[in-house]
Design a protein around this motif. Structure first.
Motif, PDB file in Angstrom:
ATOM      1  N   THR A 153      18.725  23.153 -49.697  1.00 29.61           N
ATOM      2  CA  THR A 153      19.183  24.533 -49.898  1.00 29.61           C
ATOM      3  C   THR A 153      19.232  25.275 -48.570  1.00 29.61           C
ATOM      4  O   THR A 153      20.185  26.005 -48.287  1.00 29.61           O
ATOM      5  CB  THR A 153      18.252  25.264 -50.875  1.00 29.61           C
ATOM      6  OG1 THR A 153      18.231  24.582 -52.121  1.00 29.61           O
ATOM      7  CG2 THR A 153      18.713  26.699 -51.094  1.00 29.61           C
ATOM      8  N   VAL A 213      22.567  27.533 -46.217  1.00 32.07           N
ATOM      9  CA  VAL A 213      22.490  28.992 -46.117  1.00 32.07           C
ATOM     10  C   VAL A 213      23.492  29.527 -45.103  1.00 32.07           C
ATOM     11  O   VAL A 213      23.643  28.988 -44.001  1.00 32.07           O
ATOM     12  CB  VAL A 213      21.061  29.426 -45.738  1.00 32.07           C
ATOM     13  CG1 VAL A 213      21.026  30.906 -45.349  1.00 32.07           C
ATOM     14  CG2 VAL A 213      20.114  29.181 -46.894  1.00 32.07           C
ATOM     15  N   THR A 247      25.061  31.126 -49.741  1.00 29.27           N
ATOM     16  CA  THR A 247      25.133  29.691 -49.459  1.00 29.27           C
ATOM     17  C   THR A 247      26.582  29.218 -49.391  1.00 29.27           C
ATOM     18  O   THR A 247      27.512  29.931 -49.779  1.00 29.27           O
ATOM     19  CB  THR A 247      24.419  28.871 -50.556  1.00 29.27           C
ATOM     20  OG1 THR A 247      25.191  28.943 -51.768  1.00 29.27           O
ATOM     21  CG2 THR A 247      23.026  29.384 -50.811  1.00 29.27           C
TER      22      THR A 247
END
Length: 429
Positions: A95, A99, A113
Protein backbone atom coordinates in the motif's frame (compact mmCIF):
# COMPACT_ATOMS: atom_id res chain seq x y z
CA UNK A 1 29.72 44.83 -5.49
CA UNK A 2 26.15 46.09 -5.13
CA UNK A 3 26.17 45.33 -1.41
CA UNK A 4 29.48 47.16 -1.05
CA UNK A 5 28.24 50.22 -2.96
CA UNK A 6 25.14 50.35 -0.77
CA UNK A 7 27.40 50.18 2.28
CA UNK A 8 29.55 53.03 0.96
CA UNK A 9 26.51 55.25 0.43
CA UNK A 10 26.01 55.21 4.16
CA UNK A 11 29.22 57.26 4.61
CA UNK A 12 28.78 60.74 3.07
CA UNK A 13 32.23 61.84 4.15
CA UNK A 14 33.77 59.51 1.50
CA UNK A 15 34.50 61.38 -1.70
CA UNK A 16 33.52 58.85 -4.37
CA UNK A 17 35.27 60.95 -7.01
CA UNK A 18 38.61 60.33 -5.36
CA UNK A 19 39.45 57.28 -7.49
CA UNK A 20 42.65 56.35 -5.70
CA UNK A 21 41.05 56.37 -2.27
CA UNK A 22 37.98 54.52 -3.52
CA UNK A 23 40.03 51.78 -5.26
CA UNK A 24 42.10 51.19 -2.12
CA UNK A 25 38.96 51.01 -0.01
CA UNK A 26 37.29 48.68 -2.51
CA UNK A 27 40.25 46.30 -2.65
CA UNK A 28 40.39 46.19 1.14
CA UNK A 29 36.72 45.27 1.32
CA UNK A 30 37.06 42.60 -1.36
CA UNK A 31 40.04 41.00 0.39
CA UNK A 32 38.25 41.07 3.74
CA UNK A 33 35.09 39.49 2.41
CA UNK A 34 36.38 37.34 -0.45
CA UNK A 35 34.08 34.49 -1.29
CA UNK A 36 31.19 35.47 0.97
CA UNK A 37 29.80 38.77 -0.35
CA UNK A 38 26.69 37.07 -1.71
CA UNK A 39 26.34 34.35 0.90
CA UNK A 40 23.13 34.19 2.91
CA UNK A 41 23.43 32.15 6.12
CA UNK A 42 20.75 29.46 6.15
CA UNK A 43 17.92 30.41 8.48
CA UNK A 44 16.92 26.79 9.16
CA UNK A 45 19.21 24.15 10.63
CA UNK A 46 18.77 20.39 10.81
CA UNK A 47 17.54 19.23 14.20
CA UNK A 48 19.17 15.93 15.17
CA UNK A 49 16.37 13.43 15.63
CA UNK A 50 17.07 10.81 18.29
CA UNK A 51 13.52 9.49 18.06
CA UNK A 52 14.15 7.14 15.14
CA UNK A 53 12.80 9.23 12.27
CA UNK A 54 11.74 7.14 9.25
CA UNK A 55 14.52 6.19 6.89
CA UNK A 56 14.43 5.36 3.19
CA UNK A 57 12.89 7.05 0.17
CA UNK A 58 10.06 9.34 1.37
CA UNK A 59 7.07 9.22 -0.99
CA UNK A 60 4.72 11.58 0.84
CA UNK A 61 4.61 13.74 3.95
CA UNK A 62 1.92 15.76 5.74
CA UNK A 63 1.62 17.81 8.93
CA UNK A 64 -1.14 19.74 10.68
CA UNK A 65 0.79 21.71 13.29
CA UNK A 66 1.13 18.88 15.79
CA UNK A 67 0.93 15.59 13.93
CA UNK A 68 3.35 14.53 11.22
CA UNK A 69 2.84 11.55 8.88
CA UNK A 70 5.59 10.17 6.66
CA UNK A 71 5.18 7.51 3.99
CA UNK A 72 8.27 5.65 2.78
CA UNK A 73 8.60 2.64 0.53
CA UNK A 74 8.81 0.61 3.72
CA UNK A 75 5.55 1.78 5.32
CA UNK A 76 3.60 4.50 7.14
CA UNK A 77 4.88 6.39 10.19
CA UNK A 78 3.40 9.06 12.42
CA UNK A 79 4.42 11.21 15.33
CA UNK A 80 2.50 13.48 17.69
CA UNK A 81 4.45 16.54 18.86
CA UNK A 82 7.78 15.45 20.33
CA UNK A 83 6.67 11.89 21.01
CA UNK A 84 8.42 8.91 19.49
CA UNK A 85 7.70 7.78 15.94
CA UNK A 86 5.31 4.89 15.60
CA UNK A 87 4.53 2.69 12.64
CA UNK A 88 0.93 2.63 11.38
CA UNK A 89 0.40 -1.10 11.38
CA UNK A 90 -2.88 -1.22 9.43
CA UNK A 91 -1.04 -0.48 6.15
CA UNK A 92 1.48 -2.80 4.52
CA UNK A 93 4.45 -2.05 2.24
CA UNK A 94 2.49 -2.71 -0.94
CA UNK A 95 0.00 0.00 0.00
CA UNK A 96 2.81 2.39 0.89
CA UNK A 97 4.42 2.00 -2.53
CA UNK A 98 1.18 3.00 -4.25
CA UNK A 99 0.77 6.26 -2.30
CA UNK A 100 0.56 9.47 -4.34
CA UNK A 101 -0.59 12.05 -1.75
CA UNK A 102 -1.46 12.43 1.93
CA UNK A 103 -3.32 15.05 3.99
CA UNK A 104 -4.29 15.41 7.66
CA UNK A 105 -7.47 16.94 9.03
CA UNK A 106 -8.26 16.51 12.71
CA UNK A 107 -8.35 12.80 13.49
CA UNK A 108 -8.56 11.83 9.81
CA UNK A 109 -5.67 10.84 7.57
CA UNK A 110 -6.40 10.95 3.82
CA UNK A 111 -4.24 8.76 1.58
CA UNK A 112 -4.34 8.93 -2.20
CA UNK A 113 -3.11 5.93 -4.17
CA UNK A 114 -2.43 4.71 -7.67
CA UNK A 115 -5.45 2.76 -8.93
CA UNK A 116 -6.74 1.90 -5.44
CA UNK A 117 -8.70 5.07 -4.74
CA UNK A 118 -8.67 7.06 -1.52
CA UNK A 119 -8.04 5.59 1.92
CA UNK A 120 -9.27 7.38 5.05
CA UNK A 121 -7.77 6.35 8.38
CA UNK A 122 -9.70 7.32 11.54
CA UNK A 123 -8.16 5.80 14.64
CA UNK A 124 -7.53 2.21 13.57
CA UNK A 125 -10.43 2.11 11.09
CA UNK A 126 -9.68 2.31 7.36
CA UNK A 127 -12.35 3.28 4.84
CA UNK A 128 -11.85 2.88 1.10
CA UNK A 129 -13.39 5.55 -1.14
CA UNK A 130 -13.45 4.38 -4.75
CA UNK A 131 -15.09 4.64 -8.15
CA UNK A 132 -17.08 1.39 -7.91
CA UNK A 133 -19.13 2.82 -5.04
CA UNK A 134 -19.72 6.05 -6.95
CA UNK A 135 -17.55 8.19 -4.66
CA UNK A 136 -14.58 8.87 -6.97
CA UNK A 137 -14.32 9.92 -10.60
CA UNK A 138 -11.40 7.50 -10.94
CA UNK A 139 -9.29 5.36 -8.64
CA UNK A 140 -5.99 7.01 -9.60
CA UNK A 141 -5.63 9.89 -7.12
CA UNK A 142 -3.20 12.70 -7.95
CA UNK A 143 -3.90 15.35 -5.30
CA UNK A 144 -5.72 16.00 -2.01
CA UNK A 145 -6.57 19.27 -0.26
CA UNK A 146 -8.50 19.87 2.94
CA UNK A 147 -10.08 23.30 3.46
CA UNK A 148 -9.12 25.19 6.60
CA UNK A 149 -11.60 27.45 8.35
CA UNK A 150 -12.64 30.33 6.08
CA UNK A 151 -11.10 28.73 3.00
CA UNK A 152 -12.54 27.24 -0.16
CA UNK A 153 -16.22 27.09 -1.02
CA UNK A 154 -19.22 26.92 1.31
CA UNK A 155 -18.95 24.15 3.89
CA UNK A 156 -16.00 22.10 5.07
CA UNK A 157 -14.79 20.34 1.97
CA UNK A 158 -12.18 17.77 1.06
CA UNK A 159 -10.92 17.93 -2.54
CA UNK A 160 -9.59 14.89 -4.37
CA UNK A 161 -8.10 15.30 -7.84
CA UNK A 162 -7.97 12.17 -10.01
CA UNK A 163 -6.98 11.18 -13.51
CA UNK A 164 -10.53 11.79 -14.79
CA UNK A 165 -11.97 14.54 -12.65
CA UNK A 166 -12.79 15.71 -9.14
CA UNK A 167 -14.39 14.20 -6.08
CA UNK A 168 -15.46 16.50 -3.26
CA UNK A 169 -16.62 15.55 0.20
CA UNK A 170 -19.16 18.10 1.39
CA UNK A 171 -20.12 17.37 4.93
CA UNK A 172 -20.49 13.60 5.01
CA UNK A 173 -21.38 12.99 1.36
CA UNK A 174 -19.30 12.71 -1.80
CA UNK A 175 -19.97 14.49 -5.08
CA UNK A 176 -18.31 13.51 -8.34
CA UNK A 177 -17.47 15.86 -11.20
CA UNK A 178 -16.02 14.96 -14.60
CA UNK A 179 -16.07 16.73 -18.00
CA UNK A 180 -18.30 13.92 -19.31
CA UNK A 181 -21.02 14.63 -16.75
CA UNK A 182 -21.19 17.57 -14.36
CA UNK A 183 -18.19 19.88 -14.40
CA UNK A 184 -17.07 23.29 -13.12
CA UNK A 185 -20.25 25.18 -14.09
CA UNK A 186 -22.37 22.77 -12.03
CA UNK A 187 -19.79 22.68 -9.25
CA UNK A 188 -19.73 26.45 -8.73
CA UNK A 189 -23.36 27.06 -9.79
CA UNK A 190 -22.09 29.73 -12.19
CA UNK A 191 -24.77 31.46 -14.31
CA UNK A 192 -23.75 31.59 -17.96
CA UNK A 193 -24.91 34.17 -20.54
CA UNK A 194 -27.74 33.22 -22.84
CA UNK A 195 -26.85 31.88 -26.27
CA UNK A 196 -26.30 34.62 -28.80
CA UNK A 197 -25.36 37.19 -26.15
CA UNK A 198 -22.03 38.88 -26.85
CA UNK A 199 -19.91 40.81 -24.35
CA UNK A 200 -16.69 42.74 -24.91
CA UNK A 201 -14.15 42.17 -22.14
CA UNK A 202 -10.54 43.08 -21.45
CA UNK A 203 -7.83 40.39 -21.65
CA UNK A 204 -10.35 37.55 -21.33
CA UNK A 205 -13.38 36.03 -23.01
CA UNK A 206 -16.67 35.04 -21.43
CA UNK A 207 -17.38 31.33 -21.47
CA UNK A 208 -20.53 29.85 -22.96
CA UNK A 209 -22.15 26.56 -22.03
CA UNK A 210 -19.73 23.66 -22.41
CA UNK A 211 -16.63 25.85 -22.66
CA UNK A 212 -15.58 24.80 -19.16
CA UNK A 213 -15.19 21.20 -20.35
CA UNK A 214 -12.62 22.36 -22.89
CA UNK A 215 -10.97 25.09 -20.83
CA UNK A 216 -9.95 22.82 -17.95
CA UNK A 217 -9.51 19.08 -18.32
CA UNK A 218 -8.13 16.34 -16.06
CA UNK A 219 -5.96 14.83 -14.72
CA UNK A 220 -6.25 17.19 -11.73
CA UNK A 221 -2.66 17.11 -10.56
CA UNK A 222 -2.74 19.87 -7.91
CA UNK A 223 -5.28 21.54 -5.61
CA UNK A 224 -4.81 24.57 -3.32
CA UNK A 225 -7.38 26.29 -1.10
CA UNK A 226 -7.50 29.91 0.05
CA UNK A 227 -9.94 32.46 1.36
CA UNK A 228 -13.23 31.74 -0.45
CA UNK A 229 -11.35 30.23 -3.40
CA UNK A 230 -9.93 26.97 -4.70
CA UNK A 231 -7.26 26.65 -7.39
CA UNK A 232 -6.90 23.53 -9.52
CA UNK A 233 -4.01 22.49 -11.72
CA UNK A 234 -3.92 19.96 -14.54
CA UNK A 235 -1.40 17.92 -16.49
CA UNK A 236 -1.94 19.97 -19.66
CA UNK A 237 -0.94 23.56 -18.85
CA UNK A 238 -4.33 24.49 -17.40
CA UNK A 239 -5.33 26.18 -14.15
CA UNK A 240 -8.84 26.83 -12.81
CA UNK A 241 -9.60 29.46 -10.15
CA UNK A 242 -13.05 28.88 -8.66
CA UNK A 243 -15.36 30.43 -6.10
CA UNK A 244 -19.05 30.21 -5.35
CA UNK A 245 -20.94 31.38 -8.43
CA UNK A 246 -17.98 32.06 -10.71
CA UNK A 247 -14.67 30.70 -11.97
CA UNK A 248 -11.94 31.27 -14.51
CA UNK A 249 -9.87 28.86 -16.58
CA UNK A 250 -6.33 29.69 -17.70
CA UNK A 251 -4.12 28.00 -20.24
CA UNK A 252 -0.44 28.81 -19.95
CA UNK A 253 0.99 29.05 -23.44
CA UNK A 254 3.38 26.15 -23.11
CA UNK A 255 3.20 22.40 -22.75
CA UNK A 256 3.74 21.75 -19.07
CA UNK A 257 2.24 19.97 -16.06
CA UNK A 258 1.05 21.85 -12.97
CA UNK A 259 2.68 19.86 -10.16
CA UNK A 260 1.91 21.98 -7.08
CA UNK A 261 0.00 25.14 -6.16
CA UNK A 262 -0.06 27.75 -3.41
CA UNK A 263 -2.80 30.38 -3.20
CA UNK A 264 -2.20 33.83 -1.70
CA UNK A 265 -4.78 36.67 -1.45
CA UNK A 266 -3.31 38.44 -4.49
CA UNK A 267 -1.22 35.80 -6.24
CA UNK A 268 -1.00 32.17 -7.27
CA UNK A 269 2.27 30.25 -7.12
CA UNK A 270 2.48 27.32 -9.50
CA UNK A 271 5.15 24.66 -9.52
CA UNK A 272 5.34 23.08 -12.96
CA UNK A 273 7.29 20.51 -14.92
CA UNK A 274 9.32 23.43 -16.33
CA UNK A 275 10.01 25.61 -13.34
CA UNK A 276 8.24 28.05 -11.04
CA UNK A 277 5.45 30.42 -12.19
CA UNK A 278 3.74 33.36 -10.48
CA UNK A 279 0.31 34.71 -11.34
CA UNK A 280 -0.24 38.18 -9.90
CA UNK A 281 -3.72 39.71 -9.66
CA UNK A 282 -3.56 42.93 -11.65
CA UNK A 283 -4.02 46.07 -9.59
CA UNK A 284 -3.48 44.17 -6.35
CA UNK A 285 -0.21 42.24 -6.66
CA UNK A 286 2.41 44.84 -7.50
CA UNK A 287 5.70 44.34 -9.27
CA UNK A 288 6.96 41.41 -11.31
CA UNK A 289 9.26 38.46 -10.62
CA UNK A 290 12.92 38.47 -11.59
CA UNK A 291 14.14 38.41 -14.32
CA UNK A 292 11.80 41.15 -15.48
CA UNK A 293 13.04 41.07 -19.06
CA UNK A 294 11.12 37.83 -19.61
CA UNK A 295 7.87 39.76 -19.33
CA UNK A 296 4.38 38.34 -19.02
CA UNK A 297 4.17 34.69 -19.95
CA UNK A 298 1.64 33.94 -22.73
CA UNK A 299 -1.71 32.72 -21.43
CA UNK A 300 -5.38 32.58 -22.37
CA UNK A 301 -8.15 33.16 -19.85
CA UNK A 302 -11.90 32.48 -19.93
CA UNK A 303 -14.38 33.76 -17.34
CA UNK A 304 -17.57 32.03 -16.23
CA UNK A 305 -20.45 33.42 -14.19
CA UNK A 306 -19.05 36.96 -13.98
CA UNK A 307 -18.71 39.90 -16.38
CA UNK A 308 -16.14 41.76 -14.29
CA UNK A 309 -12.71 40.36 -15.23
CA UNK A 310 -10.84 42.08 -12.40
CA UNK A 311 -11.31 39.38 -9.71
CA UNK A 312 -9.75 36.80 -12.05
CA UNK A 313 -7.29 38.90 -14.07
CA UNK A 314 -3.94 37.31 -13.27
CA UNK A 315 -0.74 38.16 -15.17
CA UNK A 316 1.61 35.17 -15.36
CA UNK A 317 5.40 35.26 -15.15
CA UNK A 318 8.26 32.79 -14.93
CA UNK A 319 10.30 33.08 -11.72
CA UNK A 320 14.07 32.78 -11.97
CA UNK A 321 16.15 30.72 -14.36
CA UNK A 322 15.82 27.17 -13.03
CA UNK A 323 13.62 25.27 -15.49
CA UNK A 324 13.69 21.94 -13.63
CA UNK A 325 10.50 20.24 -12.49
CA UNK A 326 9.12 21.61 -9.22
CA UNK A 327 8.05 18.66 -7.09
CA UNK A 328 6.72 20.63 -4.11
CA UNK A 329 6.08 24.12 -2.68
CA UNK A 330 5.61 25.30 0.91
CA UNK A 331 5.45 28.54 2.90
CA UNK A 332 6.97 28.87 6.36
CA UNK A 333 5.82 31.32 9.04
CA UNK A 334 8.62 33.79 8.28
CA UNK A 335 7.49 34.52 4.69
CA UNK A 336 9.96 32.05 3.25
CA UNK A 337 8.95 30.20 0.09
CA UNK A 338 10.41 26.69 -0.22
CA UNK A 339 10.75 25.33 -3.75
CA UNK A 340 12.06 21.88 -4.54
CA UNK A 341 13.52 21.60 -8.04
CA UNK A 342 14.24 18.17 -9.45
CA UNK A 343 16.18 17.93 -12.71
CA UNK A 344 15.76 15.10 -15.17
CA UNK A 345 18.33 12.59 -13.91
CA UNK A 346 18.84 11.21 -17.40
CA UNK A 347 20.07 14.65 -18.46
CA UNK A 348 21.78 15.54 -15.19
CA UNK A 349 23.67 12.47 -13.94
CA UNK A 350 25.13 14.31 -10.95
CA UNK A 351 22.36 16.65 -9.91
CA UNK A 352 23.24 17.38 -6.29
CA UNK A 353 24.38 20.97 -6.03
CA UNK A 354 27.46 21.58 -3.88
CA UNK A 355 28.56 25.16 -4.25
CA UNK A 356 31.03 25.04 -1.39
CA UNK A 357 31.07 27.16 1.77
CA UNK A 358 31.32 30.47 -0.11
CA UNK A 359 28.40 29.77 -2.45
CA UNK A 360 26.00 27.65 -0.44
CA UNK A 361 23.40 30.27 -1.18
CA UNK A 362 23.13 33.54 -3.03
CA UNK A 363 21.23 35.26 -5.82
CA UNK A 364 19.93 34.21 -9.21
CA UNK A 365 23.31 34.90 -10.80
CA UNK A 366 24.40 31.54 -9.40
CA UNK A 367 21.39 29.65 -10.76
CA UNK A 368 21.53 26.94 -13.40
CA UNK A 369 19.16 26.33 -16.26
CA UNK A 370 18.22 22.92 -14.91
CA UNK A 371 19.46 21.79 -11.49
CA UNK A 372 18.22 19.70 -8.61
CA UNK A 373 18.11 21.92 -5.54
CA UNK A 374 15.90 22.90 -2.61
CA UNK A 375 15.62 26.67 -2.33
CA UNK A 376 14.15 28.85 0.37
CA UNK A 377 13.38 32.27 -1.10
CA UNK A 378 13.49 34.91 1.65
CA UNK A 379 10.71 37.53 1.53
CA UNK A 380 10.27 36.89 -2.18
CA UNK A 381 7.02 38.85 -2.39
CA UNK A 382 8.89 42.01 -1.34
CA UNK A 383 11.48 41.43 -4.07
CA UNK A 384 8.71 40.96 -6.62
CA UNK A 385 7.09 44.23 -5.57
CA UNK A 386 10.45 46.00 -5.95
CA UNK A 387 11.23 44.18 -9.24
CA UNK A 388 14.50 43.14 -7.62
CA UNK A 389 16.67 40.05 -7.81
CA UNK A 390 15.56 37.68 -5.01
CA UNK A 391 17.87 36.04 -2.50
CA UNK A 392 17.56 32.40 -1.57
CA UNK A 393 19.07 29.81 0.71
CA UNK A 394 20.09 26.36 -0.50
CA UNK A 395 19.46 23.19 1.47
CA UNK A 396 21.56 20.38 0.06
CA UNK A 397 24.94 18.82 0.73
CA UNK A 398 26.39 21.95 2.28
CA UNK A 399 23.43 22.10 4.69
CA UNK A 400 24.02 18.42 5.57
CA UNK A 401 20.69 17.33 4.09
CA UNK A 402 20.99 13.60 3.32
CA UNK A 403 19.88 12.41 -0.11
CA UNK A 404 17.80 14.30 -2.64
CA UNK A 405 14.80 16.29 -1.30
CA UNK A 406 11.46 14.90 -2.47
CA UNK A 407 8.52 16.42 -0.53
CA UNK A 408 7.87 19.24 1.96
CA UNK A 409 5.47 20.05 4.77
CA UNK A 410 5.53 22.98 7.19
CA UNK A 411 3.94 22.78 10.60
CA UNK A 412 3.14 25.96 12.55
CA UNK A 413 4.22 24.54 15.91
CA UNK A 414 7.85 24.13 16.97
CA UNK A 415 8.17 21.40 14.36
CA UNK A 416 9.38 23.77 11.65
CA UNK A 417 9.87 22.37 8.15
CA UNK A 418 9.68 18.63 7.61
CA UNK A 419 11.57 17.52 4.55
CA UNK A 420 11.31 14.13 2.89
CA UNK A 421 14.37 12.94 1.00
CA UNK A 422 15.53 9.83 -0.79
CA UNK A 423 17.17 8.77 2.47
CA UNK A 424 14.55 9.65 5.07
CA UNK A 425 12.68 12.38 6.92
CA UNK A 426 14.58 15.48 8.04
CA UNK A 427 13.46 18.21 10.46
CA UNK A 428 14.66 21.78 9.87
CA UNK A 429 13.91 24.59 12.31
Amino acid sequence: MTVFMDWCRGFPEINMTNNRFFIILLLSAVIASAGCASKIPNTFLIIPDDLSAPRGNVLAIAADGINIVVVTRDGFYRRNGDESWERIQVFDRETARRVTAVAISGDELFIGTKKEGLLILTGDLVKNINKSEGFLSDDHVYSIAVEDEGEGLEGDNVWVGTSKGLSIRKGGSWEVYTPRTRWLTELTKARLPRKGTVYVTSRARLGQGGDDKKGFTPPVTAVATGIERVVLGSKNSRIAVIENGAFSTVRLGESLEITSLLFRPSAIWAGTSKGLFWGGLRGVAKGEPYPGWRGIHPYRSTMFGVRDTRPFDYAWYRVGYNSSKVTDLAWDDDEGLWVNFRADLTLDPDPVIDLGPSRSSGTEEYAYESRTELRRYTNIEEYIEQRAKPYFELYGKTAEVPGLPTVLSFTTSEGGMWLGTTKGAVNLR
